[in-house]
Design a protein around this motif. Structure first.
Motif, PDB file in Angstrom:
ATOM      1  N   LEU A  55     -23.914  40.042  24.548  1.00 23.71           N
ATOM      2  CA  LEU A  55     -23.763  38.640  24.951  1.00 23.71           C
ATOM      3  C   LEU A  55     -23.851  37.729  23.730  1.00 23.71           C
ATOM      4  CD1 LEU A  55     -23.469  36.531  27.185  1.00 23.71           C
ATOM      5  CD2 LEU A  55     -25.969  36.547  27.434  1.00 23.71           C
ATOM      6  N   GLY A  56     -24.784  38.037  22.829  1.00 22.10           N
ATOM      7  CA  GLY A  56     -24.925  37.218  21.622  1.00 22.10           C
ATOM      8  C   GLY A  56     -23.649  37.191  20.799  1.00 22.10           C
ATOM      9  N   THR A  57     -23.018  38.352  20.655  1.00 18.71           N
ATOM     10  CA  THR A  57     -21.763  38.419  19.884  1.00 18.71           C
ATOM     11  C   THR A  57     -20.669  37.605  20.558  1.00 18.71           C
ATOM     12  OG1 THR A  57     -22.374  40.618  19.070  1.00 18.71           O
ATOM     13  CG2 THR A  57     -20.059  39.992  18.882  1.00 18.71           C
ATOM     14  N   ARG A  58     -20.569  37.759  21.881  1.00 23.25           N
ATOM     15  CA  ARG A  58     -19.551  36.991  22.619  1.00 23.25           C
ATOM     16  C   ARG A  58     -19.756  35.480  22.446  1.00 23.25           C
ATOM     17  NH1 ARG A  58     -14.801  37.887  23.412  1.00 23.25           N
ATOM     18  NH2 ARG A  58     -14.630  35.813  22.608  1.00 23.25           N
ATOM     19  N   LEU A  59     -21.013  35.046  22.559  1.00 23.97           N
ATOM     20  CA  LEU A  59     -21.312  33.612  22.432  1.00 23.97           C
ATOM     21  C   LEU A  59     -20.979  33.121  21.023  1.00 23.97           C
ATOM     22  CD1 LEU A  59     -24.715  33.506  24.378  1.00 23.97           C
ATOM     23  CD2 LEU A  59     -22.504  32.582  25.150  1.00 23.97           C
ATOM     24  N   LEU A  60     -21.257  33.939  20.027  1.00 22.83           N
ATOM     25  CA  LEU A  60     -20.945  33.543  18.649  1.00 22.83           C
ATOM     26  C   LEU A  60     -19.436  33.441  18.434  1.00 22.83           C
ATOM     27  CD1 LEU A  60     -23.396  35.535  16.335  1.00 22.83           C
ATOM     28  CD2 LEU A  60     -23.447  33.107  16.887  1.00 22.83           C
ATOM     29  N   LEU A  61     -18.700  34.396  18.995  1.00 23.86           N
ATOM     30  CA  LEU A  61     -17.244  34.334  18.873  1.00 23.86           C
ATOM     31  C   LEU A  61     -16.721  33.048  19.497  1.00 23.86           C
ATOM     32  CD1 LEU A  61     -16.324  38.056  19.652  1.00 23.86           C
ATOM     33  CD2 LEU A  61     -15.699  36.819  17.567  1.00 23.86           C
ATOM     34  N   ASP A  62     -17.241  32.718  20.655  1.00 21.60           N
ATOM     35  CA  ASP A  62     -16.787  31.509  21.353  1.00 21.60           C
ATOM     36  C   ASP A  62     -17.169  30.241  20.593  1.00 21.60           C
ATOM     37  OD1 ASP A  62     -15.799  33.184  23.262  1.00 21.60           O
ATOM     38  OD2 ASP A  62     -17.435  32.879  24.697  1.00 21.60           O
ATOM     39  N   ALA A  63     -18.261  30.335  19.816  1.00 22.70           N
ATOM     40  CA  ALA A  63     -18.720  29.160  19.063  1.00 22.70           C
ATOM     41  C   ALA A  63     -18.030  29.033  17.710  1.00 22.70           C
ATOM     42  CB  ALA A  63     -20.234  29.237  18.867  1.00 22.70           C
ATOM     43  N   GLY A  64     -17.166  29.980  17.380  1.00 23.42           N
ATOM     44  CA  GLY A  64     -16.481  29.937  16.087  1.00 23.42           C
ATOM     45  C   GLY A  64     -17.395  30.253  14.920  1.00 23.42           C
ATOM     46  N   ALA A  65     -18.462  31.014  15.181  1.00 25.53           N
ATOM     47  CA  ALA A  65     -19.468  31.272  14.149  1.00 25.53           C
ATOM     48  C   ALA A  65     -18.983  32.210  13.059  1.00 25.53           C
ATOM     49  CB  ALA A  65     -20.729  31.850  14.788  1.00 25.53           C
ATOM     50  N   ALA A  66     -17.955  32.983  13.332  1.00 25.41           N
ATOM     51  CA  ALA A  66     -17.492  33.954  12.331  1.00 25.41           C
ATOM     52  C   ALA A  66     -16.936  33.255  11.095  1.00 25.41           C
ATOM     53  CB  ALA A  66     -16.428  34.870  12.942  1.00 25.41           C
ATOM     54  N   GLU A  67     -16.391  32.089  11.295  1.00 30.90           N
ATOM     55  CA  GLU A  67     -15.750  31.388  10.180  1.00 30.90           C
ATOM     56  C   GLU A  67     -16.739  30.510   9.410  1.00 30.90           C
ATOM     57  OE1 GLU A  67     -14.644  31.437  13.308  1.00 30.90           O
ATOM     58  OE2 GLU A  67     -12.716  32.461  13.223  1.00 30.90           O
ATOM     59  N   ALA A  68     -17.912  30.246   9.954  1.00 26.26           N
ATOM     60  CA  ALA A  68     -18.843  29.295   9.338  1.00 26.26           C
ATOM     61  C   ALA A  68     -19.722  29.955   8.283  1.00 26.26           C
ATOM     62  CB  ALA A  68     -19.724  28.676  10.429  1.00 26.26           C
ATOM     63  N   ASP A  69     -20.161  29.158   7.310  1.00 23.53           N
ATOM     64  CA  ASP A  69     -21.182  29.615   6.361  1.00 23.53           C
ATOM     65  C   ASP A  69     -22.480  29.795   7.151  1.00 23.53           C
ATOM     66  OD1 ASP A  69     -23.287  29.769   4.579  1.00 23.53           O
ATOM     67  OD2 ASP A  69     -22.531  28.225   3.238  1.00 23.53           O
ATOM     68  N   PRO A  70     -23.083  30.986   7.112  1.00 22.11           N
ATOM     69  CA  PRO A  70     -24.264  31.222   7.967  1.00 22.11           C
ATOM     70  C   PRO A  70     -25.460  30.329   7.631  1.00 22.11           C
ATOM     71  CG  PRO A  70     -23.903  33.067   6.457  1.00 22.11           C
ATOM     72  CD  PRO A  70     -22.706  32.179   6.353  1.00 22.11           C
ATOM     73  N   LEU A  71     -25.468  29.747   6.444  1.00 25.20           N
ATOM     74  CA  LEU A  71     -26.584  28.881   6.070  1.00 25.20           C
ATOM     75  C   LEU A  71     -26.224  27.397   6.188  1.00 25.20           C
ATOM     76  CD1 LEU A  71     -27.994  30.871   2.975  1.00 25.20           C
ATOM     77  CD2 LEU A  71     -28.690  30.990   5.378  1.00 25.20           C
ATOM     78  N   SER A  72     -25.089  27.124   6.793  1.00 27.15           N
ATOM     79  CA  SER A  72     -24.671  25.731   6.967  1.00 27.15           C
ATOM     80  C   SER A  72     -25.181  25.198   8.298  1.00 27.15           C
ATOM     81  CB  SER A  72     -23.143  25.644   6.947  1.00 27.15           C
ATOM     82  OG  SER A  72     -22.617  26.257   8.116  1.00 27.15           O
ATOM     83  N   PRO A  73     -25.244  23.882   8.466  1.00 26.17           N
ATOM     84  CA  PRO A  73     -25.667  23.322   9.756  1.00 26.17           C
ATOM     85  C   PRO A  73     -24.759  23.748  10.908  1.00 26.17           C
ATOM     86  CG  PRO A  73     -25.734  21.637   8.051  1.00 26.17           C
ATOM     87  CD  PRO A  73     -25.065  22.837   7.441  1.00 26.17           C
ATOM     88  N   GLU A  74     -23.476  23.979  10.626  1.00 21.96           N
ATOM     89  CA  GLU A  74     -22.546  24.332  11.709  1.00 21.96           C
ATOM     90  C   GLU A  74     -22.821  25.725  12.266  1.00 21.96           C
ATOM     91  OE1 GLU A  74     -20.916  23.620   8.359  1.00 21.96           O
ATOM     92  OE2 GLU A  74     -21.764  21.695   8.992  1.00 21.96           O
ATOM     93  N   ALA A  75     -23.481  26.565  11.505  1.00 24.21           N
ATOM     94  CA  ALA A  75     -23.694  27.951  11.934  1.00 24.21           C
ATOM     95  C   ALA A  75     -24.528  27.999  13.206  1.00 24.21           C
ATOM     96  CB  ALA A  75     -24.395  28.733  10.830  1.00 24.21           C
ATOM     97  N   SER A  76     -24.232  28.966  14.046  1.00 20.22           N
ATOM     98  CA  SER A  76     -25.002  29.169  15.274  1.00 20.22           C
ATOM     99  C   SER A  76     -25.869  30.414  15.156  1.00 20.22           C
ATOM    100  CB  SER A  76     -24.067  29.342  16.478  1.00 20.22           C
ATOM    101  OG  SER A  76     -23.395  28.146  16.766  1.00 20.22           O
TER     102      SER A  76
END
Lengths: 587, 84
Positions: free
Chosen positions: A38-59
């Motif tokens: 579920l966590g992976t699915r939610l991250l995919l839906d949030a566009g987290a793969a493209e974000a810098d993991p240490l940026s505010p946009e990261a989920s």
């Protein structure tokens, strides 16, 4: 909505503390279950793969599961899922105990955090007295009092401040300083690998404090109670005796005997001082207690005393910590290794990545590539000093806090060939040349070299393969263990139970059906497991994964193990195994 | 032949190693069960419980009780679950 779920996710903007309930469809819940899936699915839906993991946009997702809160033994677990700041790929780490129960008790199946708090803060989620369908009270509180505090002190301090009913997940000083392999800790346990603590630290969240008692319905409670009793009974049997009686540390002497105990940064598979670190010796020379997670009947935690009088301070001892901080760094002084493990727990650092990165640096010093003459194999003092520097990001520690892959890039001299990592994640305690199905598992792992997402070592310790000369036939076995791990991490049950199941998917289907009411079958769950593995790959593809990442460092492909000439793995053979893996996966 | 115990089997056996004569794996396990009642949970007749495995000389894992043994063999008995 199926039983066992709340049917929603709590999305929290760390910038403001604003929260909202977001429904999750039945189809998504059935397809990804919970936890890692579920966590992976939610991250995919949030566009987290493209974000810098240490940026505010990261989920960052704390994902629970349909089984959390049920009487099924070992079900009180949660997954922390994000893009890893260490690897730049998917990262899912699991931990256990009361935080899982309280988090689900807040009336959600997952908590998704994005944004960045204006100052170091505690994210308080309070569902006490909450009505059905209402939002829990969510607020940010200053964590200034806890700046630099250890995980344990933060947890104790927050419960004293907020109340004993709160359950706390916190980062230590390492997470605050964005050490790329910082952990998130709860009750002394850690969502340990891949640096989720740095992701939380980048959001300036020192801790989550959660209170909640919202329950879900179970579809067939009488049947679930009977299933739970049966599973608990089986959890006392021979299949879990190893964990109960000696803990994971029992691997140490076994692996040493098989020449598979990584030693001195993988320069050898045997360690002359292994017996010093074995649970048999530790138990004979130190005070020992046992503990278990909430809702667990196994009780795998073996806590040993250390210090001048041998018993004043206790530390949970796991094989991975003993190997990484012991044999891998050439340290046979058990007091130093236990002290180092304890210090990693306090600072909130993954012991595997810490040990792997320090051992790598020790070899670089040996080879004259790194000017730090104090950092030598075998020195417990150097090990402890390095851990302190990493936690503080001071001096050499600032480089080592980046992990072995980034450190190798800075050191040069082709040191990447001896950096013990895959995709940037340091290799756990299984010598790939001596355990070659595991070598494949490491190479293709979505989160990097990992023993919790691939149990391929089980295949090597069986009559299904010749562990030092594996053939393409090993691939299907490796896939099977990877799928099974994905299912256990999403359903969620502790992997230490895996040996008690005679028909894992069939029995899992029965349990899930009793909780959710779904007419789920063995075959459906097999497909679900594959879907979850594929979702992780999809995340990595979006994050920039290329096939060249599915490999091992040159060290393992060039030379046999010095202590065992038969333990040799050529690049051609590994490439063939990886290609067959991709073919069987349909990728 | 030489027999080495690791982990739980070692705890139950109370020794880390011993010498024994047997022609097959099944015979060896049967003899161990007779001599060491503390291994009753681990050895069922001439086979190991599925939670445990036997290995020959550090090379080959074996399950068939008819597996022939030589006098200079070393049989390792350990937990099947190698994970940490």
């Amino acid at each position: 909505m199926p039983s066992g779920y709340h049917g929603c996710v709590l999305r929290i903007d760390a910038s403001s503390g604003h929260a909202e309930r977001v429904p999750v469809s039945d189809d998504v819940l059935r397809a990804y279950l919970g936890g890692s899936g579920l966590g992976t699915r939610l991250l995919l839906d949030a566009g987290a793969a493209e974000a810098d993991p240490l940026s505010p946009e990261a989920s960052l997702v704390f994902a629970f599961s349909p089984l959390v809160g049920s009487p099924l033994t070992t079900s009180a677990k949660f997954a922390v899922v994000s893009k890893s700041p260490l690897t730049g790929r998917i990262n899912d780490s699991l931990a256990s105990s009361g935080f899982a129960v309280a988090g689900k008790g807040a009336g959600c199946d997952a908590i998704v955090i994005f944004g960045q708090a204006p100052e170091l803060s505690v994210l308080v989620i309070d569902a006490e007295g909450m009505q059905d369908g209402a939002l829990p009270a969510v607020r940010l509180e200053s964590a200034a009092d806890f700046r630099g505090a250890t995980c344990g002190d933060t947890e104790d301090g927050l419960r004293a401040r907020l109340g004993a009913a709160f359950r706390i997940a916190s980062i230590g000083p390492a997470g605050e300083r964005l050490v790329r392999y910082a952990t998130i800790s709860h009750d002394g346990r850690h969502a340990g690998r891949g640096g989720s603590g740095a992701v939380l630290g980048a959001k300036r969240i020192k801790a989550l404090a959660v209170r909640g008692k919202r329950r879900v319905e179970w579809a067939r409670p009488t049947e679930l109670t009977a299933l739970s009793r049966d599973l608990s009974k089986r959890s006392f049997g021979p299949a879990t005796a190893k964990y109960r009686e000696l803990g994971t540390a029992t691997n140490l002497l076994t692996f040493n005997r098989f020449g598979a105990l990584p030693t001195r940064n993988f320069q050898s598979g045997t360690f002359d001082e292994a017996a010093n670190l074995s649970p048999e010796t530790l138990a004979a020379t130190r005070e020992k207690t046992r503990a278990s997670c909430v809702a667990c009947t196994i009780g795998c935690e073996h806590i040993y005393g250390f210090g001048p009088n041998g018993a004043k301070v206790g530390v949970r001892v796991e094989y991975e910590s003993l190997f990484a901080l012991g044999s891998l760094c050439g340290v046979g002084d058990s007091d130093a290794v236990l002290r180092a493990s304890k210090r990693c727990d306090e600072l909130g650092i993954d012991t595997i990545s810490a040990g792997g990165t320090i051992a790598f640096a020790m070899e670089c010093v040996d080879r004259g590539w790194l000017d730090a003459p104090w950092l030598v194999f075998g020195s417990g003092e150097a090990l402890l000093r390095a851990i302190e520097l990493i936690g503080a990001r001071e001096g050499l520690g600032d480089l080592l806090a980046e992990g072995s892959r980034r450190a190798a890039a800075a050191i040069g001299h082709d040191s990447i060939a001896i950096a013990p990592q895959v995709k940037g994640l340091e290799i756990p305690g299984y010598e790939p040349r001596a355990l070659q199905t595991m070598a494949l598992g490491f190479a293709v792992g979505a989160r990097g070299a990992d023993h919790n997402r691939s149990g391929a070592y089980e295949v090597d310790f069986s009559d299904r393969v010749d562990r030092r000369h594996v053939t393409l036939d090993a691939v299907r076995h490796a896939i099977e263990t990877e799928d099974k791990a994905a299912m256990m991490d999403s359903m969620i049950l502790c992997k230490f139970l895996r040996g008690v199941f005679e028909d894992f998917y069939g029995e899992s289907a029965v349990m899930l059906s009793a909780v959710t009411g779904w007419d789920v079958t063995r075959d459906e769950l097999r497909e679900t497991a594959r879907r979850i593995v594929a979702a992780k790959r999809e995340f990595n593809l979006r994050a920039g994964w290329t096939p060249a990442e599915d490999t091992l460092p040159e060290r393992f492909l060039n030379t046999p193990l010095p202590n065992d000439p038969e333990a040799a793995l050529s690049r051609e053979r590994l490439d063939a195994l990886v290609a067959e893996y991709h073919r069987q996966r349909g990728w | 032949m030489h027999v080495e115990f690791f982990g739980v089997p070692r705890e139950r056996a109370g020794v880390s190693e011993l010498e024994l004569h047997a022609d097959t794996l099944g015979q060896l396990l049967g003899t161990l069960a007779d001599r060491m009642p503390s291994l009753s949970e681990i050895i069922r007749h001439d086979r190991l419980h599925p939670a445990f495995v036997a290995n020959l000389n550090g090379d080959r894992f074996v399950t068939d009780p008819r597996t022939p043994l030589r006098a200079d063999d070393c049989v390792l008995i350990l937990s099947a679950d190698a994970g940490g």
